[in-house]
Design an enzyme around this catalytic site. Structure first.
Site, mmCIF file in Angstrom:
data_model
loop_
_atom_site.group_PDB
_atom_site.id
_atom_site.type_symbol
_atom_site.label_atom_id
_atom_site.label_comp_id
_atom_site.label_asym_id
_atom_site.label_seq_id
_atom_site.Cartn_x
_atom_site.Cartn_y
_atom_site.Cartn_z
ATOM 1 N N ARG A 3 0.861 -1.184 0.000
ATOM 2 C CA ARG A 3 0.000 0.000 0.000
ATOM 3 C C ARG A 3 0.896 1.232 0.000
ATOM 4 O O ARG A 3 1.958 1.245 0.647
ATOM 5 C CB ARG A 3 -0.894 0.026 1.245
ATOM 6 C CG ARG A 3 -2.102 -0.885 1.168
ATOM 7 C CD ARG A 3 -3.126 -0.435 0.124
ATOM 8 N NE ARG A 3 -4.266 -1.325 0.018
ATOM 9 C CZ ARG A 3 -4.371 -2.338 -0.858
ATOM 10 N NH1 ARG A 3 -3.399 -2.583 -1.710
ATOM 11 N NH2 ARG A 3 -5.466 -3.077 -0.893
ATOM 12 N N GLU B 16 -3.559 7.471 -4.185
ATOM 13 C CA GLU B 16 -3.753 7.112 -5.596
ATOM 14 C C GLU B 16 -5.208 7.288 -6.011
ATOM 15 O O GLU B 16 -6.092 7.171 -5.161
ATOM 16 C CB GLU B 16 -3.291 5.651 -5.842
ATOM 17 C CG GLU B 16 -4.078 4.608 -5.050
ATOM 18 C CD GLU B 16 -3.505 3.192 -5.211
ATOM 19 O OE1 GLU B 16 -2.291 3.000 -5.042
ATOM 20 O OE2 GLU B 16 -4.336 2.302 -5.503
ATOM 21 N N HIS C 19 -1.290 0.342 -9.987
ATOM 22 C CA HIS C 19 -1.924 -0.662 -9.112
ATOM 23 C C HIS C 19 -2.404 -1.883 -9.917
ATOM 24 O O HIS C 19 -3.597 -2.178 -9.967
ATOM 25 C CB HIS C 19 -3.083 -0.032 -8.322
ATOM 26 C CG HIS C 19 -3.420 -0.803 -7.079
ATOM 27 N ND1 HIS C 19 -3.900 -0.210 -5.943
ATOM 28 C CD2 HIS C 19 -3.356 -2.132 -6.788
ATOM 29 C CE1 HIS C 19 -4.113 -1.127 -5.008
ATOM 30 N NE2 HIS C 19 -3.784 -2.299 -5.502
HETATM 31 C C1 8YV Z 1 -6.830 -5.319 -5.682
HETATM 32 C C2 8YV Z 1 -5.050 -5.227 -3.891
HETATM 33 O O1 8YV Z 1 -6.967 -5.265 -7.037
HETATM 34 O O2 8YV Z 1 -6.244 -7.108 -3.135
HETATM 35 C C3 8YV Z 1 -5.668 -6.091 -2.849
HETATM 36 O O3 8YV Z 1 -5.537 -5.730 -1.657
HETATM 37 O O4 8YV Z 1 -4.250 -4.416 -3.603
HETATM 38 C C4 8YV Z 1 -5.369 -5.310 -5.343
HETATM 39 O O5 8YV Z 1 -4.670 -6.342 -5.906
HETATM 40 C C5 8YV Z 1 -7.628 -4.208 -5.066
HETATM 41 O O6 8YV Z 1 -7.317 -3.987 -3.753
HETATM 42 C C6 8YV Z 1 -9.085 -4.518 -5.215
HETATM 43 O O7 8YV Z 1 -9.855 -3.937 -4.204
#
Ligand code: 8YV
Length: 323
Positions: free
Chosen positions: A242, A271, A289
């Site tokens: 993150r 972001e 992302h």
């Molecule tokens: C997702 C991610 O696409 O799963 C997670 O925590 O960071 C990503 O791969 C995104 O968060 C979907 O909500």
């Protein structure tokens, strides 16, 4: 019996949306526009379940409702730092996530970033597309060898372990781990990995440091100026966790003053807004992302949410309950 009323906050893969509509009274977000906090607050009053993603701020403000209709937040994604867990618990709302099914693809993106930044692939592509490549020469865009180097992994959960598997077995890298709790010796032994006690111990040992820990308050700005200073001057930092885990101001200054070799980021604080100073750094690779962005992972994430919802509404404990 009436089907549970379910709000899907973004567009999902077609196959999953179709199944959701068969099994639930599902409202889809055909325009794919992220919801505002106000829209989330309103939805909490009228849906039995909300299916948020990382772009939905299910904050304390959004959750500031009395007697919500919503009983479950079935998150699409493994990370749930965008949900105020304390407030959700106050309302007795269950929260689920989608682990496992995206671990390999997220580790693949971390490997992609590590190779791109070490081998200066972003710089090379930018040069070529700008028509500025004037041919091969021995000193052109010389990067850093990845194979056999030391990789520090911060957070040794499922994704961290997939990263270790790729780096150790594919690239002969030596794996050093920092993790809040102690990792079972059999798990470390699989990758011939060594666990250290502190981030201060980890940073100076590594040629590459890859972040795989959760976001949220406990890890906010974990990578600060002091830890960046402890990195080798030619080491690289990779983040697929993150954005908030890194103090971006401190990183920008490390990149601008070349106190580290470079960085590669898939996630950003605030972001999709990108700190304009980051755009000036040539020794930085950035992706929007993309961690879990494969057809396979995105469908599997959706079906995992469906399983969690089905269990919940049929009175079973969902396998991915996180509270
Ligand atoms: C997702 C991610 O696409 O799963 C997670 O925590 O960071 C990503 O791969 C995104 O968060 C979907 O909500």
């Amino acid at each position: 019996m009436a089907k549970p009323k379910v709000l899907v906050t973004r567009r999902w893969p077609d196959a999953v949306e179709a199944r959701l509509c068969e099994n639930f009274d599902a409202v889809l977000n055909r325009g794919d526009k992220p919801l505002t906090e106000t829209e989330i607050r309103e939805a909490l009053q009228s849906y039995d379940a909300i299916l948020p993603t990382v772009t939905d701020k299910v904050s304390s403000k959004a959750l500031d409702v009395t007697n919500p209709q919503t009983r479950i937040l079935a998150n699409y994604g493994v990370g749930y730092n965008h949900i105020d867990m304390g407030k959700a618990a106050d309302h007795g709302m269950m929260v689920t996530n989608t682990p496992d099914v995206l671990s390999e693809c997220t580790a693949d993106i971390a490997m992609t970033l590590m190779l791109m930044v070490a081998r200066r692939a972003g710089e090379g592509e930018r040069e070529l597309r700008a028509g500025q490549w004037d041919g091969w020469r021995p000193t052109h865009l010389v990067g850093t060898k990845v194979s056999g180097k030391v990789l520090g992994i911060v957070g040794f959960g499922r994704i961290g372990q997939e990263m270790a598997r790729r780096a150790h077995f594919g690239f002969g890298m030596k794996i050093v781990v920092f993790n809040r709790s102690s990792v079972a010796s059999e798990v470390l032994a699989q990758f011939n990995a060594v666990q250290v006690d502190t981030m201060e111990d980890l940073m100076p040992l590594c040629d590459f440091v890859s972040l795989h820990c959760p976001g949220g308050v406990s890890n906010r700005n974990l990578i600060n100026a002091r830890l960046l200073d402890l990195m080798k001057p030619d080491a690289f930092l990779i983040n697929t966790a993150r954005g908030e885990v890194i103090d971006e101001l401190a990183l920008t200054s490390a990149l601008m003053f070349d106190t580290i070799g470079g960085a590669a980021l898939d996630v950003f604080e605030g972001e999709p807004r990108i700190n304009p100073n980051l755009l000036q750094c040539d020794n930085l690779v950035m992706l929007p992302h993309l961690g879990s962005a494969t057809r396979e992972a995105r469908e599997a994430m959706g079906f995992r949410v469906l399983d969690n919802l089905t269990d919940f509404f049929e009175g079973r404990d969902p396998r991915d309950r996180v509270n």
